[in-house]
Design an enzyme around this catalytic site. Sequence first.
Site, PDB file in Angstrom:
ATOM      1  N   HIS A  72       0.853  -1.184   0.000  1.00  0.00           N
ATOM      2  CA  HIS A  72       0.000   0.000   0.000  1.00  0.00           C
ATOM      3  C   HIS A  72       0.892   1.237   0.000  1.00  0.00           C
ATOM      4  O   HIS A  72       2.059   1.180   0.382  1.00  0.00           O
ATOM      5  CB  HIS A  72      -0.895   0.020   1.240  1.00  0.00           C
ATOM      6  CG  HIS A  72      -1.964  -1.019   1.219  1.00  0.00           C
ATOM      7  ND1 HIS A  72      -3.077  -0.947   2.033  1.00  0.00           N
ATOM      8  CD2 HIS A  72      -2.113  -2.157   0.498  1.00  0.00           C
ATOM      9  CE1 HIS A  72      -3.856  -1.994   1.809  1.00  0.00           C
ATOM     10  NE2 HIS A  72      -3.292  -2.741   0.887  1.00  0.00           N
ATOM     11  N   GLU A  74       1.048   3.835   1.935  1.00  0.00           N
ATOM     12  CA  GLU A  74       1.610   4.189   3.237  1.00  0.00           C
ATOM     13  C   GLU A  74       2.790   3.294   3.595  1.00  0.00           C
ATOM     14  O   GLU A  74       3.816   3.777   4.099  1.00  0.00           O
ATOM     15  CB  GLU A  74       0.537   4.072   4.340  1.00  0.00           C
ATOM     16  CG  GLU A  74      -0.669   4.951   4.129  1.00  0.00           C
ATOM     17  CD  GLU A  74      -1.816   4.268   3.383  1.00  0.00           C
ATOM     18  OE1 GLU A  74      -2.980   4.587   3.699  1.00  0.00           O
ATOM     19  OE2 GLU A  74      -1.566   3.441   2.492  1.00  0.00           O
ATOM     20  N   CYS A 102      -6.135   2.044   5.896  1.00  0.00           N
ATOM     21  CA  CYS A 102      -6.774   0.809   6.352  1.00  0.00           C
ATOM     22  C   CYS A 102      -6.143   0.384   7.684  1.00  0.00           C
ATOM     23  O   CYS A 102      -5.194   1.007   8.172  1.00  0.00           O
ATOM     24  CB  CYS A 102      -6.599  -0.292   5.307  1.00  0.00           C
ATOM     25  SG  CYS A 102      -4.891  -0.866   5.125  1.00  0.00           S
ATOM     26  N   CYS A 105      -2.290  -0.352   7.478  1.00  0.00           N
ATOM     27  CA  CYS A 105      -1.478   0.861   7.357  1.00  0.00           C
ATOM     28  C   CYS A 105      -1.501   1.676   8.637  1.00  0.00           C
ATOM     29  O   CYS A 105      -0.472   2.226   9.049  1.00  0.00           O
ATOM     30  CB  CYS A 105      -1.941   1.678   6.162  1.00  0.00           C
ATOM     31  SG  CYS A 105      -1.606   0.829   4.601  1.00  0.00           S
TER      32      CYS A 105
END
Length: 170
Positions: A72, A74, A102, A105
């Site tokens: 992801h 992040e 999410c 993260c």
Amino acid sequence: MSVTPICGTAEHCVAIDSTENHDFWMRRALQLACASAELGEVPVGAVVVSVDNSEIGSGANQPVSSNDPTSHAEINALRAAGNASANYRLPGTRIYVTVEPCTMCLGALIHARVDTLIFGTREPKSGAVVSHPLADFDERFNHRLNVVEGILRQECRELMQDFFTRRRKS
């Protein structure tokens, strides 16, 4: 110095100091998100900014192209920042993310000891900060993450909506 409240009543949200130039860094995150959209990835971008207001890490969503479910924006930005600073802890840093993080993260941000999360728009399905906050967010963890919501909200929201509209049409 002008201070503007952003997150309403959420206890973990902070006020924005207008001298921090949040728009500049969110625009950088939006550039990264656009680049991930061009690769067919969900358009999310993230930038880690140091105490001295310089970029030390950035990332875009890449789970599909990298075959890595943890890739992801992040996580990629935190990895780059950790490598740049030669430390897995990033105290005093800020991270700018186009979309609410999410659970995975959010956990990584807490473990990295990022000081402040600044995100553009909410993620109504899987956002773990405001949309579906973790139970006892502040009490469960030994690090408290400050949160600022809504920087370039409209641009961040439209990028996501346009991406999924195009995806549904194809």
